[in-house]
Write an enzyme that holds these catalytic residues in place. Structure first.
Site, PDB file in Angstrom:
ATOM      1  CG  LEU D 249       2.257   9.394   1.242  1.00  0.00           C
ATOM      2  CD1 LEU D 249       1.682   9.619   2.628  1.00  0.00           C
ATOM      3  CD2 LEU D 249       2.056  10.628   0.379  1.00  0.00           C
ATOM      4  CG  ASP D 250      -0.196   6.570   0.697  1.00  0.00           C
ATOM      5  OD1 ASP D 250      -0.613   6.553   1.871  1.00  0.00           O
ATOM      6  OD2 ASP D 250      -0.445   7.492  -0.097  1.00  0.00           O
ATOM      7  CD  GLU D 251       5.667   2.506  -1.798  1.00  0.00           C
ATOM      8  OE1 GLU D 251       5.517   1.294  -1.538  1.00  0.00           O
ATOM      9  OE2 GLU D 251       5.666   2.942  -2.961  1.00  0.00           O
TER      10      GLU D 251
END
Lengths: 306, 306, 306, 306
Positions: D249-251
């Site tokens: 996530l969000d990486e």
């Protein structure tokens, strides 16, 4: 604006029988900052107090925080009243409103100690702005765990103190810093890329009086080598954050942040060089605003009356 | 902050015998703007007036212009007093201070007419923000000398008026515009990339009520084809300027400006496309600030209480 | 990329029987800039020439200007070929393509002379960056019509030359400058807030070798006191422009521009102070790009291969 | 630039006996992107291949990553050669250099599916830019777990698909999405403030083809309610990040980021409104660059050939 308006005023708008305004020479330009629980009557009471002392308000900002229920205000006012009278009246007002407040002469240079290690850009920038842009600080000492900044300090006529730091001498070094702070009546300590972490005790001892420049856009990339972290994450903007130092590393209240665009061609070394501009810009603004009493603490955040 | 603080207050800080505050439901949120010759007593007098009407100041900004000698103020205040009472008190105050002032309900949507030609980005942006960001305007009409914007206006439910302009019908067209302004109680006219120059008479008739977005960083590149001018000059930043319209082309008081970086690879068409972002951003801010009564005229410049 | 790929290559991708690459120590890092009428074959011919000299391209940028019909290219290449061989081959190529070109060792510090009057921020910034950010210039002289910058120059170990300028001695002063340019093999002259206008003759003599920082966002506010002009116009952003100096005042090709936000509270003096940051940022970038041969002239505009 | 320069060329610079250039009508404008292990000869080989096919290079960018040892290149080239011939030659070259490559017609609209929930600003922005700024995408579907965006999609003539998502129907919903991607030949999926987390399987299935806009300056404030997190931390700039979606996530690799200045007066709701501008700006750039094949993946980072 002020002298207390008398009950009646002739149409021409001149306060009836108001005393001659004092000669400008006798006027002092004050800056008053205050904070208290928000409730009706504060602005009116403050304006009244200043009016009663012949105050002429030249700048005024306020903020009521709906979350904390606190009210914050910064006022610049010209007045001929002696400091003692103003402080007495403010103390009385503070009692009524459970107010914390501070009164200072506007523009008075704040006695500032700069700590650095080897990077010179922040020291060079602050010292230069103090001269060329009337940054309202008096640089009373440069303290460093290296000697690289000695010449630069000398050029700007700032006493240089070499305080080496080794694991086993850290407590000693911090003791020496506190001595200097006391001896030199230091009001503000600026960590200008000082590469040592201050102990919790020191942070507590100097709470609200230490500004650090962190070379990342906090809360991204806390701790060591932020530019290497930023490069590895592939960010498209690098940043810097000026904040008050607390016991929690890189978690103190943020005063100012700025960024600069980068792209995939930039190496970590490029980011370090580019970052110098962002760091000194953000730090210089934070120091100016603090020295002008424009920064008020609101729990773990700041109010900046720019 | 307010109800006039009584002479004495018990330690607990609650105004002795102060009346129960009115139920929030009864409060109106007002925005007061004023300007007058600068002199002592203004802030205190205004704060006193508002206090006398149970006003609770939620936002306050002021500026004294040392050049013009004028003082400007914007206050947001909650009060239960009926409009009439406030206006009566303000009229009296205005007399004493030779003050011009305006009182409005904070957040009341301003009745706005948008003029455009064929470019849709500014209209689309304003209409979208009115819906999604609570831009405090009521879009009462779109007037255009073309029909390209009719569908977009229809989608947003804004009545569309096609008012063609030819040299020989220009006076007629402007007459029609003034009719619409009157019929629809228009408070603000926005030239959203409207490619016609308004006559001096029209500028005078709507002075201070017409905002234009010029697609350059004024005063650079006045007049026609600013992006072509900018490209030819080889600038490294393109800009946009939102300003009030006066009889002098592109010389009106500037409300907001913004820029975007470009480089040598950009064609004039690229600048036109890139510029759309800057134009709509600058225009949207200017319209918001005007609609929130944050923009005060100071001769040929503006004060923006952001 | 390079040594000309042989006809056949084994699956492992290593050029069959290609000679051992020369030891890195023997490699020179070159920067080649060129421009010529645009036509098919240029990139291929240049890549071929470099390949034939064992060149390894590390950076390459190109631009074909549809308006002027000119093609521009900048290549950084590592090669073990002696300068003479490369120049001979380039001269031959240039003949075929009507090409103007320049070859230099990448990163070689450019011999730079700084002219200033009393403002120190640009000199301080360039001298500091030369030390801390490896700005690739060698500061061979500071020339000033005042003595205010002498100490700063001394601190950075730059010879200082006081060349006063009065109307009747202007020609003499410019003569002295040209002498210094010749004596010191000066490649670049930087007008770091030098408050004198150069004569047309001097501009011609040093065409393309003089960079000036103008303290406005050109073409706005040419000539004297741009911040006063900007303040009077009420702009919301102030800017600075670094450009090559030509006979037409403030009309030379723009290299870099930058801006900073201001508001109505700023006095002219504030703009002057705030502008120092923008000026030194824009100037430092322009000087770096010029010194790295990233700026190519395209008639009255620049191409900047960043 | 090109047709392979013959061994000898007459002084007039015209390639000896080179065939008449094909009529512009017959030319196709191609964009070629490639990456391979860095080694000498790549640029020369690519330029030679294109020259051999009468290619005229209009834009070319390259980057050698010293860390990964990989070389990346993007070339726009006009050529009359049929696609088959070019692909055959490229396949042969790719074999020699262990190269991955892609060839597309420059400017071909990329078939794009937009996923949203209730926030309309990103959809409105992309759809508007597709029309007004020639954003090179073809919007083939809007998929949402709500119906709020149906009207907007209809206005822009984009088929709207309501695919509700409940915990127990999530797998189903993702299956439906994959069906649509297949049926509609979707090349790019844009998460335009789609408030659902995609499963790892879906991320893998669409790896490199899904762009998300996260409403914070990553890596700050991952996960839910980033503006509330930003407000609580007291940041002075808010940001947005457009990135490729991966299982973490969000990486995912960052394509573009942008920021906007805020101050202590801003509520969380203010940040949400202000953030809309930053989000749509960053997302629109990322989508444009991806659609123009300007974004190349370099492990967990991106190369953006702007």
């Amino acid at each position: 604006m002020s002298p207390a308006s008398p009950p009646t005023v002739p149409p021409n708008g001149a306060p009836a029988g108001s005393p001659e305004p004092p000669p400008a020479s006798a006027l002092t330009h004050w800056v008053l900052t205050l904070s208290c629980p928000d409730r009706p009557g504060i602005v009116h009471a403050v304006a009244g107090l200043l009016a009663a002392h012949g105050g002429n308000i030249t700048e005024s900002q306020q903020f009521g925080d709906p979350l904390s229920g606190l009210f914050f205000m910064r006022v610049q006012v010209e007045s001929a009243s002696p400091r003692g009278e103003l402080e007495e009246a403010l103390a009385e007002l503070a009692g009524r409103f459970s107010m914390t407040w501070a009164l200072d002469v506007a523009g008075r240079p704040m006695r500032t100690l700069i700590m650095g290690s080897t990077a010179a850009h922040c020291l060079n920038d602050l010292a230069f702005r103090q001269r060329s842009e009337k940054l309202p600080v008096e640089l009373v000492a440069v303290v460093s765990n290296h000697t690289a900044l000695a010449d630069l300090a000398a050029f700007y006529g700032i006493p240089f103190h070499h305080v080496p730091v080794r694991r086993d001498t850290k407590a000693q070094a911090e003791g020496r810093l506190l001595e200097l702070v006391a001896e030199l009546d230091v009001e503000l300590v600026v960590l200008a890329r000082y590469m040592q972490i201050l102990s919790d005790d020191l942070c507590r001892a100097l709470a609200g009086r230490v500004i650090n420049i962190h070379h990342s856009f906090l809360p991204s990339f806390k701790g060591a080598r932020p530019y290497a972290q930023a490069h590895d994450r592939g960010v498209k903007l690098i940043g810097a954050t000026a904040h008050y130092v607390t016991g929690e590393l890189d978690e103190g209240p943020i005063i100012e942040q700025d960024v600069e665009r980068v792209d995939h061609t930039r190496t970590v070394d490029d980011l370090v060089a580019l970052g110098q501009d962002v760091e000194r810009r953000a730090l210089a603004r934070a120091v100016r605003w603090h020295a002008e009493h424009r920064v008020l603490l609101n729990a773990h955040r700041t109010i900046v009356f720019r």
